[in-house]
Design a protein around this motif. Sequence first.
Motif, short mmCIF file in Angstrom:
data_model
loop_
_atom_site.label_atom_id
_atom_site.label_comp_id
_atom_site.label_asym_id
_atom_site.label_seq_id
_atom_site.Cartn_x
_atom_site.Cartn_y
_atom_site.Cartn_z
N ARG A 268 0.82 -1.21 0.00
CA ARG A 268 0.00 0.00 0.00
C ARG A 268 0.86 1.26 0.00
O ARG A 268 0.55 2.25 -0.66
N TYR A 269 1.96 1.22 0.75
CA TYR A 269 2.85 2.39 0.82
C TYR A 269 3.40 2.73 -0.56
O TYR A 269 3.34 3.88 -1.00
N HIS A 270 3.92 1.73 -1.28
CA HIS A 270 4.50 1.99 -2.59
C HIS A 270 3.42 2.27 -3.63
O HIS A 270 3.64 3.03 -4.58
N SER A 271 2.24 1.66 -3.47
CA SER A 271 1.15 1.91 -4.42
C SER A 271 0.70 3.37 -4.34
O SER A 271 0.41 3.99 -5.37
N GLN A 272 0.64 3.92 -3.14
CA GLN A 272 0.24 5.32 -2.99
C GLN A 272 1.26 6.26 -3.63
O GLN A 272 0.90 7.23 -4.30
N ASN A 273 2.55 5.99 -3.44
CA ASN A 273 3.59 6.83 -4.05
C ASN A 273 3.53 6.76 -5.58
O ASN A 273 3.68 7.77 -6.27
N GLN A 275 0.92 5.94 -7.49
CA GLN A 275 -0.30 6.57 -8.00
C GLN A 275 -0.21 8.09 -7.95
O GLN A 275 -0.72 8.79 -8.84
N ARG A 276 0.44 8.62 -6.91
CA ARG A 276 0.62 10.06 -6.81
C ARG A 276 1.42 10.60 -8.00
O ARG A 276 1.07 11.62 -8.60
N ASP A 279 -0.74 10.45 -11.19
CA ASP A 279 -1.77 11.48 -11.20
C ASP A 279 -1.20 12.84 -11.55
O ASP A 279 -1.82 13.62 -12.31
N ASP A 359 8.77 3.03 -7.89
CA ASP A 359 7.88 2.98 -6.72
C ASP A 359 7.05 1.70 -6.66
O ASP A 359 5.92 1.69 -6.18
#
Length: 392
Positions: A268-273, A275-276, A279, A359
């Motif tokens: 989840r940590y790397h997925s958020q980075n 996706q940011r 985007d 990421d």
Amino acid sequence: MENAWKQLNLPKRSNEYWALPVYLLGAKIPRKSKSGENIVAQNGEIVMRRFDFSELRIIGEGYSFSKLKDDLEARCNRSYTDLQRITGYSRRTVAKGIKTGTGAGLLTQTKHYHKKAEYVYEGKKDKEFFITFERYLQDQEFYIPRENRPRKLRDFEVILISLLGAHCNKPQAKGCDFSVKELCEQTGCCERDVREGIKCLISAGFLFVRGTFNYIHLEKRVRFYVNKKVRLLMIHKPRRAKEERKKTYAEQSAEAAESAEARGEFERYHSQNRQRALDEAEQNRKRAEENAEFKEADKAMKKCEIEFSRAEEYGTAEQVKTLSQTLAEIKERRRNALKSICMTEDDLLPHYRCRKCSDTGFLKDGKMCGCYYQNFSNGPPWESGFGNKAAN
């Protein structure tokens, strides 16, 4: 002979030793310069050299632990401090031995975060003949009647007695036959050192020969006998890995649940980075496409790139040259359009925190990326309980 035997002061048992394949004694590797490049002679050939005794000592440590255990996948876990304590060498000498072993393809080093490194011997895979080097032969002082003084054995003397002892310990072997020339080739020592070493070992009571050895011919074979008690100390059982306590089913289930939770937190940590970054790149592209000149140039560039790739496969050289010039002009128009709205081509690309893994946390070969250790300093999350710490 009896007086020499009494002066040896051999230990009753020898538990500390290291092993080495016999072919490495005569193996050669390229000589390196200070910059790390191979030294080349005037005739164009690469200058070769033999392994130093300190390098053989480090390689032998990895060989004896990774190949002599019952488990073929076992590893030699050693830190630099451990190798310094075991061998008695400086840190620089230990680093040199590891670098030589890995550079020659004999050792593979796997580094871990907050753990000892793992070393695996990657030499010959078949059942090669190996010799054992006893620790007491290097550390203990022995009285040498020939020199009338006690001293430690020299490196080539340790190699000689270990090599001859390994041959004498073969099944149904009654001594071993070697000439001085053969010993020079196998040990890599000069004739003078081999002769002087054998005389000192005979004087001390380690070796025995029939007749005299003083004026023996270089190529004449001599039958050597190693002292029986010295030979018995060279026989060891294969080293075994330490038996760990078996974990209960409840402990295994708890660890599996904690590991799954930590892996999910890590992903989840790397997925958020990731996706940011995606985007931000998408928003910049939408902003750029609001400019009509950029939108037209971007569409023309994509079309020209398709035509250019086709021309490279099926077209002529003149067509490729023409399309290349056209593509360069379109890219220039595209850059000017971005410049007019205070943007660059780099703004259209996703900016990941880690460029190596983009990421994802893992490299292309499946190994964990180094950025992981920068973000989580307590080791792998499924081993250190990262999920529980993050939840708290």
